[in-house]
Design an enzyme around this catalytic site. Structure first.
Site, mmCIF file in Angstrom:
data_model
loop_
_atom_site.group_PDB
_atom_site.id
_atom_site.type_symbol
_atom_site.label_atom_id
_atom_site.label_comp_id
_atom_site.label_asym_id
_atom_site.label_seq_id
_atom_site.Cartn_x
_atom_site.Cartn_y
_atom_site.Cartn_z
ATOM 1 N N SER A 242 -0.397 -0.115 -1.281
ATOM 2 C CA SER A 242 -1.223 0.335 -2.399
ATOM 3 C C SER A 242 -0.366 0.759 -3.579
ATOM 4 C CB SER A 242 -2.110 1.509 -1.975
ATOM 5 O OG SER A 242 -2.859 1.961 -3.085
ATOM 6 N N MET B 276 1.603 -9.274 -6.690
ATOM 7 C CA MET B 276 2.090 -8.279 -5.728
ATOM 8 C C MET B 276 3.332 -8.785 -4.996
ATOM 9 S SD MET B 276 0.359 -5.399 -5.714
ATOM 10 C CE MET B 276 0.429 -4.626 -4.101
ATOM 11 N N LYS C 34 -5.470 1.969 5.267
ATOM 12 C CA LYS C 34 -5.555 1.394 3.910
ATOM 13 C C LYS C 34 -7.009 1.199 3.500
ATOM 14 C CE LYS C 34 -4.142 -0.669 0.079
ATOM 15 N NZ LYS C 34 -5.025 -1.685 -0.362
ATOM 16 N N GLU D 99 -10.799 5.693 -2.840
ATOM 17 C CA GLU D 99 -10.568 5.234 -4.220
ATOM 18 C C GLU D 99 -11.906 4.904 -4.892
ATOM 19 O OE1 GLU D 99 -8.973 1.037 -5.856
ATOM 20 O OE2 GLU D 99 -7.567 2.063 -4.523
ATOM 21 N N HIS E 284 -8.302 4.528 2.545
ATOM 22 C CA HIS E 284 -7.713 4.821 1.226
ATOM 23 C C HIS E 284 -8.552 4.153 0.133
ATOM 24 C CE1 HIS E 284 -5.462 3.230 -2.213
ATOM 25 N NE2 HIS E 284 -4.747 4.355 -2.190
ATOM 26 N N ASN E 285 -8.869 2.868 0.324
ATOM 27 C CA ASN E 285 -9.617 2.144 -0.700
ATOM 28 C C ASN E 285 -11.037 2.673 -0.851
ATOM 29 O OD1 ASN E 285 -7.276 0.594 -0.698
ATOM 30 N ND2 ASN E 285 -8.382 -1.320 -0.960
#
Length: 482
Positions: A128, A13, A183, A190, A186-187
């Protein structure tokens, strides 16, 4: 000439973010604890680019323009705290430390306060999109010290993914841990999306007896409609991918799922906030159950149940699965947004819910066309209590709910586990119920623990206790509500 930004941590990353920044016209100084990684990078991928390799914290900081911006891309937890402590003595007032890893939001709240007390600024940002997103344009969710945002905004918005009108999938989320909280949600979403897709896959594979190639065609078709998304797209591609012997590689992968903890954090946060995040919770538990492979193999030889078989119309049932997936996805996002709303109140964050949907619209793992509808919902009503109450989502769910009921009925009778589909419908039916059986639950609590209850024929906020046995007296316990 000093670099615009410094980056610590040259794993996948970190490297790709550096390449992305440089490609957008920014100069970057890099540092990694393992010197060899720095050398390999600057002499390899970064050769002849506006990227400076450094071999100590001091050298990194010396190579940065002021206010210095140092982005940390290292393992979450203690390593981040250690790196912050190493950086602080070399930085001056107004310099900015940025944590771009998957840190837990309470850590970011604590670190923001700690760094600000030292006269510096802090940003905890969700990033992300995985390896490809980092290189070509991720979704970026920054929070922390508001004063730091103007200094990093040009870089972050330049490297972020863009939607159709070139709006970047990056904007300021809020103070202290807001960025990492968003985040985390978000995960969690997901996790839910992936579990729902896996349940759709299992229904087609085990119940309908479809081959990987046949399922590839279904997902290919789904990706052209309302389910158009990155996760449907990669599922389509995975199902078509063949091993060296020409067999689908997906069939050869062991059915035990791993995780990095962000879904678990989201579920724990929902318990703390008193928000039913049932679908994401089920997705986390499904991974736990998958990891019990040896136990499941043993149980499969001992425990009995129906053998999956299907004698209905396959085409109609596949359409039902699609609608069930769409409705369950809507429920999952509604729950995720309810958690965002509750946390905003708890932590004093002024979250832009439509803006968050826009940040997730491109670059990130849950990117999809569907997120545009969430943005519209919050543009129409910024104070919307639940996504299911928005006219578009209300109408969509009304059209899809019979399909979800059909799928669950068949799955239950035929013995195919579909925990995420089931909890989506249970939440929907619970949420639309004017009266739930919690009146009996409150009576039970009052019976054994004198926990008191409210009455339907009295104003809210008045609590009553019944001496159910004639022996309890009039003393009642205090009540606690999340």
């Amino acid at each position: 000439m000093k670099a615009d930004i410094g980056l610590i941590g040259l794993a996948v990353m970190g490297e790709n973010l550096v390449m992305n920044m440089e490609s957008k016209g920014f100069s970057v100084a890099v540092y990694n604890r393992t010197a060899e990684k720095v050398t390999n990078f600057v002499e390899g991928r970064a050769k002849d680019k506006n990227i400076t390799g450094t071999y100590s914290i001091e050298e990194l900081v010396e190579n940065l323009a002021t206010p210095r911006k140092v982005m940390i891309m290292i393992k979450a937890g203690k390593p981040v705290d250690d790196m912050i402590d190493k950086l602080i003595p070399h930085l001056d007032k107004g310099d900015i430390i940025i944590d771009g890893g998957n840190s837990h939001f309470p850590d970011t709240i604590r670190r923001t306060k700690y760094v600000e007390e030292k006269g510096l600024l802090y940003i905890g940002t969700g990033v992300s999109g995985g390896e490809e997103g980092a290189l070509k344009g991720p979704s970026i969710m920054p929070g922390g010290s508001p004063a730091a945002w103007p200094a990093v905004k040009p870089i972050f918005q330049a490297i972020a993914a863009k939607v159709e009108d070139e709006t970047p999938c990056c904007d300021w989320v809020g103070s202290d841990g807001a960025g990492h909280f968003v985040k985390m949600v978000h995960n969690g979403i997901e996790y839910g999306d992936m579990q729902l897709i896996c349940e759709a896959y299992q229904l087609m594979k085990d119940l309908l007896g479809m081959t990987a190639d046949e399922m590839h065609e279904v997902f290919k078709e789904w990706n052209k409609g309302v389910l158009d998304s990155y996760l449907i797209e990669i599922t389509r591609d995975i199902l078509a991918y063949k091993d060296d012997d020409g067999q689908p590689i997906v069939n050869k992968i062991l059915d035990t799922a791993g995780q990095k903890g962000t879904g678990k954090w989201a579920a724990i946060s929902s318990l703390n906030e008193g928000v039913p995040l049932t679908l994401i919770g089920e997705a986390v538990y499904a991974r736990f159950l998958s990891a019990m492979k040896d136990e499941r193999v043993t149980a499969s030889k001992i425990l009995t149940g129906p053998k999956p078989s299907f004698d209905g119309d396959k085409t109609t049932f596949i359409e039902d699965i699609k609608n069930a997936l769409y409705m369950s996805k809507i429920v999952s996002y509604a729950q995720g947004y309810a958690l965002l709303k509750a946390a905003a109140e708890t932590y004093g964050w002024d979250l832009n819910y439509g803006g968050i949907a826009l940040m997730w619209r491109g670059g990130c793992i849950i990117r999809s066309k569907f997120l545009g509808k969430i943005k519209e919902a919050y543009d129409n009503d910024p104070k919307l209590n639940n996504l299911l109450l928005d006219p578009f989502f209300k109408n969509t769910v009304e059209k899809c709910q019979q399909s979800l009921r059909n799928v669950l009925a068949v799955a239950v009778v035929k013995g195919v586990p579909v925990p995420a589909f089931a909890t989506a419908l249970n939440y929907y039916d619970g949420y639309r119920s004017e009266r739930l059986p919690a009146n009996l639950l409150q009576a039970q609590r009052d019976y054994f623990g004198a926990h008191t209850y409210e009455r339907v024929d009295k104003p809210r906020g008045e609590f009553f206790h019944t001496n159910w046995t004639g022996e309890g007296g009039s003393t009642s316990a205090s009540t606690y509500t999340v």
